[in-house]
Design an enzyme around this catalytic site. Structure first.
Site, PDB file in Angstrom:
ATOM      1  N   SER A  35       0.839  -1.211   0.000  1.00 20.11           N
ATOM      2  CA  SER A  35       0.000   0.000   0.000  1.00 20.11           C
ATOM      3  C   SER A  35       0.867   1.251   0.000  1.00 20.11           C
ATOM      4  O   SER A  35       1.734   1.406   0.848  1.00 20.11           O
ATOM      5  CB  SER A  35      -0.871   0.052   1.257  1.00 20.11           C
ATOM      6  OG  SER A  35      -1.382  -1.205   1.577  1.00 20.11           O
ATOM      7  N   HIS A  69      -4.679  -0.819  -4.421  1.00 17.87           N
ATOM      8  CA  HIS A  69      -3.686  -1.728  -5.013  1.00 17.87           C
ATOM      9  C   HIS A  69      -4.002  -1.892  -6.502  1.00 17.87           C
ATOM     10  O   HIS A  69      -4.904  -2.640  -6.859  1.00 17.87           O
ATOM     11  CB  HIS A  69      -3.760  -3.123  -4.378  1.00 17.87           C
ATOM     12  CG  HIS A  69      -3.429  -3.187  -2.925  1.00 17.87           C
ATOM     13  ND1 HIS A  69      -2.237  -3.681  -2.458  1.00 17.87           N
ATOM     14  CD2 HIS A  69      -4.132  -2.830  -1.833  1.00 17.87           C
ATOM     15  CE1 HIS A  69      -2.223  -3.630  -1.140  1.00 17.87           C
ATOM     16  NE2 HIS A  69      -3.374  -3.116  -0.736  1.00 17.87           N
ATOM     17  N   HIS A  93      -3.651 -11.109  -2.122  1.00 16.00           N
ATOM     18  CA  HIS A  93      -3.767 -11.487  -0.708  1.00 16.00           C
ATOM     19  C   HIS A  93      -4.586 -12.758  -0.579  1.00 16.00           C
ATOM     20  O   HIS A  93      -5.508 -12.998  -1.353  1.00 16.00           O
ATOM     21  CB  HIS A  93      -4.448 -10.372   0.089  1.00 16.00           C
ATOM     22  CG  HIS A  93      -3.751  -9.056   0.034  1.00 16.00           C
ATOM     23  ND1 HIS A  93      -3.949  -8.160  -0.988  1.00 16.00           N
ATOM     24  CD2 HIS A  93      -2.841  -8.491   0.871  1.00 16.00           C
ATOM     25  CE1 HIS A  93      -3.195  -7.084  -0.781  1.00 16.00           C
ATOM     26  NE2 HIS A  93      -2.509  -7.259   0.343  1.00 16.00           N
ATOM     27  N   TYR A  95      -6.705 -13.232   1.719  1.00 14.50           N
ATOM     28  CA  TYR A  95      -8.090 -12.892   2.099  1.00 14.50           C
ATOM     29  C   TYR A  95      -8.982 -12.533   0.908  1.00 14.50           C
ATOM     30  O   TYR A  95     -10.196 -12.493   1.029  1.00 14.50           O
ATOM     31  CB  TYR A  95      -8.127 -11.758   3.140  1.00 14.50           C
ATOM     32  CG  TYR A  95      -7.561 -10.441   2.677  1.00 14.50           C
ATOM     33  CD1 TYR A  95      -8.260  -9.609   1.803  1.00 14.50           C
ATOM     34  CD2 TYR A  95      -6.323 -10.010   3.133  1.00 14.50           C
ATOM     35  CE1 TYR A  95      -7.730  -8.411   1.374  1.00 14.50           C
ATOM     36  CE2 TYR A  95      -5.782  -8.814   2.716  1.00 14.50           C
ATOM     37  CZ  TYR A  95      -6.505  -8.017   1.831  1.00 14.50           C
ATOM     38  OH  TYR A  95      -5.957  -6.833   1.412  1.00 14.50           O
ATOM     39  N   GLU A  96      -8.356 -12.278  -0.248  1.00 11.25           N
ATOM     40  CA  GLU A  96      -9.161 -11.986  -1.443  1.00 11.25           C
ATOM     41  C   GLU A  96      -9.755 -13.262  -2.016  1.00 11.25           C
ATOM     42  O   GLU A  96     -10.545 -13.220  -2.948  1.00 11.25           O
ATOM     43  CB  GLU A  96      -8.295 -11.318  -2.515  1.00 11.25           C
ATOM     44  CG  GLU A  96      -7.841  -9.929  -2.150  1.00 11.25           C
ATOM     45  CD  GLU A  96      -6.857  -9.383  -3.170  1.00 11.25           C
ATOM     46  OE1 GLU A  96      -7.317  -8.832  -4.172  1.00 11.25           O
ATOM     47  OE2 GLU A  96      -5.648  -9.531  -2.963  1.00 11.25           O
ATOM     48  N   ALA A 123       2.058  -2.758   4.554  1.00 11.91           N
ATOM     49  CA  ALA A 123       1.601  -2.005   5.719  1.00 11.91           C
ATOM     50  C   ALA A 123       1.449  -3.012   6.852  1.00 11.91           C
ATOM     51  O   ALA A 123       1.260  -4.203   6.608  1.00 11.91           O
ATOM     52  CB  ALA A 123       0.259  -1.357   5.421  1.00 11.91           C
ATOM     53  N   MET A 227      -1.346  -8.828   6.828  1.00 10.73           N
ATOM     54  CA  MET A 227      -2.058  -9.866   6.066  1.00 10.73           C
ATOM     55  C   MET A 227      -1.343 -10.252   4.775  1.00 10.73           C
ATOM     56  O   MET A 227      -1.970 -10.754   3.839  1.00 10.73           O
ATOM     57  CB  MET A 227      -3.475  -9.368   5.736  1.00 10.73           C
ATOM     58  CG  MET A 227      -4.285  -8.967   6.953  1.00 10.73           C
ATOM     59  SD  MET A 227      -5.824  -8.188   6.457  1.00 10.73           S
ATOM     60  CE  MET A 227      -6.336  -7.394   7.988  1.00 10.73           C
ATOM     61  N   SER A 228      -0.036 -10.004   4.706  1.00 13.23           N
ATOM     62  CA  SER A 228       0.686 -10.334   3.463  1.00 13.23           C
ATOM     63  C   SER A 228       2.122 -10.770   3.771  1.00 13.23           C
ATOM     64  O   SER A 228       2.372 -11.354   4.824  1.00 13.23           O
ATOM     65  CB  SER A 228       0.667  -9.121   2.525  1.00 13.23           C
ATOM     66  OG  SER A 228       1.284  -8.014   3.112  1.00 13.23           O
ATOM     67  N   ASN A 251      -0.665   1.754  11.878  1.00  8.72           N
ATOM     68  CA  ASN A 251      -1.578   1.914  13.016  1.00  8.72           C
ATOM     69  C   ASN A 251      -1.048   1.159  14.232  1.00  8.72           C
ATOM     70  O   ASN A 251      -0.295   0.196  14.069  1.00  8.72           O
ATOM     71  CB  ASN A 251      -2.987   1.410  12.654  1.00  8.72           C
ATOM     72  CG  ASN A 251      -2.982  -0.024  12.207  1.00  8.72           C
ATOM     73  OD1 ASN A 251      -2.575  -0.351  11.092  1.00  8.72           O
ATOM     74  ND2 ASN A 251      -3.399  -0.896  13.073  1.00  8.72           N
ATOM     75  N   HIS A 278      -9.093   0.580   7.210  1.00  5.85           N
ATOM     76  CA  HIS A 278      -8.339   0.581   5.953  1.00  5.85           C
ATOM     77  C   HIS A 278      -7.995   2.025   5.554  1.00  5.85           C
ATOM     78  O   HIS A 278      -6.922   2.289   5.010  1.00  5.85           O
ATOM     79  CB  HIS A 278      -9.137  -0.126   4.860  1.00  5.85           C
ATOM     80  CG  HIS A 278      -8.350  -0.399   3.610  1.00  5.85           C
ATOM     81  ND1 HIS A 278      -7.122  -1.036   3.623  1.00  5.85           N
ATOM     82  CD2 HIS A 278      -8.606  -0.105   2.301  1.00  5.85           C
ATOM     83  CE1 HIS A 278      -6.667  -1.122   2.381  1.00  5.85           C
ATOM     84  NE2 HIS A 278      -7.534  -0.562   1.563  1.00  5.85           N
TER      85      HIS A 278
HETATM   86  N1  ADE Z   1      -2.312  -4.067   8.132  1.00  3.11           N
HETATM   87  C1  ADE Z   1      -2.239  -2.824   8.623  1.00  3.11           C
HETATM   88  N2  ADE Z   1      -2.636  -2.795   9.886  1.00  3.11           N
HETATM   89  C2  ADE Z   1      -2.984  -4.062  10.214  1.00  3.11           C
HETATM   90  C3  ADE Z   1      -3.491  -4.673  11.366  1.00  3.11           C
HETATM   91  N3  ADE Z   1      -3.715  -3.984  12.459  1.00  3.11           N
HETATM   92  N4  ADE Z   1      -3.734  -5.992  11.336  1.00  3.11           N
HETATM   93  C4  ADE Z   1      -3.492  -6.689  10.234  1.00  3.11           C
HETATM   94  N5  ADE Z   1      -3.038  -6.166   9.107  1.00  3.11           N
HETATM   95  C5  ADE Z   1      -2.779  -4.868   9.090  1.00  3.11           C
END
Ligand code: ADE
Length: 306
Positions: A35, A69, A93, A95-96, A123, A227-228, A251, A278
């Site tokens: 991202s 993306h 990903h 999850y997609e 990210a 998640m990647s 975050n 997101h």
């Molecule tokens: N990508 C960015 N922040 C995330 C989070 N808190 N958990 C999982 N994937 C993320």
């Protein structure tokens, strides 16, 4: 489902080679632009040779469905010393709904093209309280939650021509490349402590972790969660590609227990992080995009020294 057989690898390779100038047909470095890092391809130096772009849909790659993306493969020379590079703008990903063989198909293609180094960016949320939004996690190791229960991209018959049946993942994240990341950061005057060595926890998503899950991940040693990255790293290491993992902290993950409804509870109303979103991830990525681009470009330049 996508054809992830070896035969299909050859079809893709032939398609790319037929359309690439010879100077770009054997990139040394591959970069997965997470991202916000897509802008990196705009910094490709075209004095020696124009960059060449392929839309994922034209080359038999899965197509990315996540907002923020795009989906293209870009070949070009990066950095002052013109390092032949291939960039994935947009990744796939789990999850997609892609299986892990589809997610990691590009890495097999990179190997067949002759790539030696993979820079996987992403990210991530911070579990480690010493981290801050905007830090860059330099990955030292990972914990693959899906992998531990059977979701590994190498599951199934082994492709012996790429690597062994039981590849080690000790030292998956190359020490020399991590040193380069810190050198690049200091040459760019990023300031001390912006880069943080970190253990990455891979979760399937797409829902973000609960607070209890976040505490669990922290307890088992995770510094960041995302998640990647991990499926691609496993497939890269299987075939001996050296790996650098860089995750922008977008975050802080909520780790507290939250408010108790029980009037007898001693702790209530704990102040803590807001839930992740997101939008927040994309906002931080945008804010730090130039720094990330400069960091990655400087690292690519320095790869000549290792
Ligand atoms: N990508 C960015 N922040 C995330 C989070 N808190 N958990 C999982 N994937 C993320």
């Amino acid at each position: 489902p996508l054809n992830t057989d070896s035969v299909n690898f050859i079809t893709i390779i032939n398609y790319l080679r037929a359309r690439l100038p010879i100077e770009l047909s054997q990139p040394r470095v591959a970069i997965i632009c997470g991202s916000g890092l897509g802008g990196l391809v705009d910094t490709i130096d075209e004095t020696k040779c124009k960059k060449v772009e392929f839309k994922y849909e034209d080359i038999g790659f899965p197509t990315s469905t996540v907002q923020g993306h795009a989906g293209k493969l870009v070949f070009g020379f990066l950095g002052k010393n013109q390092v032949p590079t291939v960039c994935m703008v947009g990744r796939f990903h789990f999850y997609e709904g892609h299986n892990l063989k589809e997610v990691t198909l590009p890495i097999r293609i990179f190997k067949l093209l002759g790539v030696k180094i993979l820079i996987a960016t992403s990210a991530a949320g911070a579990l480690n309280k010493d981290f801050q939004v905007g830090n860059v996690a330099v990955l030292t190791d990972h914990i693959s939650l899906p992998g531990l229960v059977g979701n590994n991209p190498l599951f199934g018959p082994n492709l012996d021509k790429f690597g062994p049946r039981f590849p080690p993942m000790t030292d998956a994240y190359d020490y020399d490349l991590r040193v380069l990341a810190f050198k690049a950061s200091s040459s760019l005057n990023f300031g001390e402590g912006v880069l943080k060595e970190a253990i990455y926890c891979f979760v399937g998503g797409p829902s973000y972790e609960t607070k209890a899950e976040a505490r669990f991940l922290r307890m088992v040693g995770g510094d960041v969660v995302g998640m990647s990255v991990v499926p691609e790293v496993i497939v890269a290491r299987h075939s001996g590609i050296r790996v650098l993992g860089l995750s922008l902290v977008t975050n802080m993950v909520a780790l507290g227990k939250g408010k108790s409804a029980d009037p007898l509870a001693r702790e209530s109303g704990v102040i803590e992080e807001p839930p992740p979103s997101h939008e927040e991830v994309l906002k931080t990525s945008r804010n730090r995009a130039l720094e990330m681009q400069n960091l990655v470009k400087t690292i690519v330049e320095l790869t000549e020294t290792i």
